[in-house]
Design a protein around this motif. Structure first.
Motif, mmCIF file in Angstrom:
data_model
loop_
_atom_site.group_PDB
_atom_site.id
_atom_site.type_symbol
_atom_site.label_atom_id
_atom_site.label_comp_id
_atom_site.label_asym_id
_atom_site.label_seq_id
_atom_site.Cartn_x
_atom_site.Cartn_y
_atom_site.Cartn_z
ATOM 1 N N ALA A 1 -4.612 107.121 119.678
ATOM 2 C CA ALA A 1 -4.626 106.624 120.475
ATOM 3 C C ALA A 1 -5.030 105.900 122.097
ATOM 4 O O ALA A 1 -6.673 106.321 122.413
ATOM 5 N N ARG A 2 -3.571 106.383 122.041
ATOM 6 C CA ARG A 2 -3.336 106.081 123.213
ATOM 7 C C ARG A 2 -3.579 106.627 124.282
ATOM 8 O O ARG A 2 -4.097 106.693 125.523
ATOM 9 N N ALA A 3 -3.165 108.295 123.618
ATOM 10 C CA ALA A 3 -2.824 109.522 124.392
ATOM 11 C C ALA A 3 -4.906 109.763 124.733
ATOM 12 O O ALA A 3 -4.550 110.231 125.769
ATOM 13 N N SER B 1 3.291 103.863 135.672
ATOM 14 C CA SER B 1 2.366 104.951 133.809
ATOM 15 C C SER B 1 3.694 106.080 134.416
ATOM 16 O O SER B 1 3.726 107.054 135.571
ATOM 17 N N ASN B 2 4.083 107.199 132.929
ATOM 18 C CA ASN B 2 3.699 108.434 133.394
ATOM 19 C C ASN B 2 3.005 109.288 133.920
ATOM 20 O O ASN B 2 1.687 108.878 133.664
ATOM 21 N N ARG B 3 3.628 110.051 134.446
ATOM 22 C CA ARG B 3 2.883 110.884 135.437
ATOM 23 C C ARG B 3 2.954 112.595 135.397
ATOM 24 O O ARG B 3 3.923 112.887 135.049
ATOM 25 N N VAL B 4 2.206 113.115 135.696
ATOM 26 C CA VAL B 4 2.377 114.705 134.653
ATOM 27 C C VAL B 4 1.541 115.067 136.463
ATOM 28 O O VAL B 4 0.237 114.737 136.929
ATOM 29 N N PRO C 1 0.507 107.929 128.562
ATOM 30 C CA PRO C 1 0.870 106.405 128.167
ATOM 31 C C PRO C 1 2.467 106.856 127.606
ATOM 32 O O PRO C 1 2.697 108.131 127.015
ATOM 33 N N ASP C 2 3.318 105.669 127.244
ATOM 34 C CA ASP C 2 5.136 105.467 126.755
ATOM 35 C C ASP C 2 3.657 106.109 125.571
ATOM 36 O O ASP C 2 3.287 105.500 124.874
#
Length: 191
Positions: free
Chosen positions: A91-93, A15-18, A33-34
């Protein structure tokens, strides 16, 4: 949500990460999420912003409009904000924001599913700091800023990030500004 500089890096399908860069949750990684335009404010720009703000935000109330990855809101919570309201419509965010709030056990973070402009038009709440980082090239920062003065406490500040130069609308002055790649950012202070 946030279309920024380069696309987020992905490691072998991860997954994308920060990364949170300061405060209680420093070095913690948050996944998101993307999504079209869903990219967090880079570490370097967040570091600059929180240097401008004085690093810690004890007792502050913050609003993260267009929350996306939640990088700005979770950073504020990590630095001692008493309350952070995150507004996001995807919704995913939203699911990722909820997961990260649970992971960090950040009690002062409230997550609201709503369109940022509609929510702002229908609330009377006021804040010490508002993050305005709409989808890149969306042009939504202007309409938000036009309605924001009434949502700020005395001495309130607004962080704006967008694709064009930031121009202070009536009721604000630009305290600090910068540029990173194609993104322009500024810290506005209520007059």
């Amino acid at each position: 949500m946030r279309a920024k500089h380069a696309a987020p890096r992905r490691a072998h399908g991860a997954s994308n990460r920060v990364r949170i860069i300061g405060g209680q949750y420093r070095r913690r990684l948050l996944e998101f999420p993307d999504g079209a335009g869903l990219r967090p404010t880079p570490d370097r720009v967040r570091e600059t912003l929180f240097n401008w703000l004085g690093q810690d935000l004890p007792g502050w109330t913050c609003l993260d409009l267009f929350a996306g990855s939640g990088a700005l809101g979770f950073e504020a919570a990590s630095r001692g904000a008493a309350r952070v309201v995150m507004i996001e419509r995807d919704a995913r965010a939203l699911a990722a924001l909820e997961k990260n709030r649970t992971l960090l056990a950040t009690i002062p973070v409230e997550i609201v599913r709503a369109d940022a402009l509609a929510w702002l038009a229908n609330t009377r709440e006021t804040f010490d700091l508002v993050f305005v980082d709409p989808p890149f090239d969306s042009g939504q920062a202007g309409p938000v800023l036009a309605d924001l003065v009434r949502h700020l406490n005395a001495g309130g500040q607004v962080y704006v990030e967008q694709a064009t130069d930031v121009i202070a609308p009536p009721g604000f002055i630009i305290h600090r500004s910068g540029r990173a790649g194609r993104s322009h950012f500024a810290l506005l202070v209520k007059e």
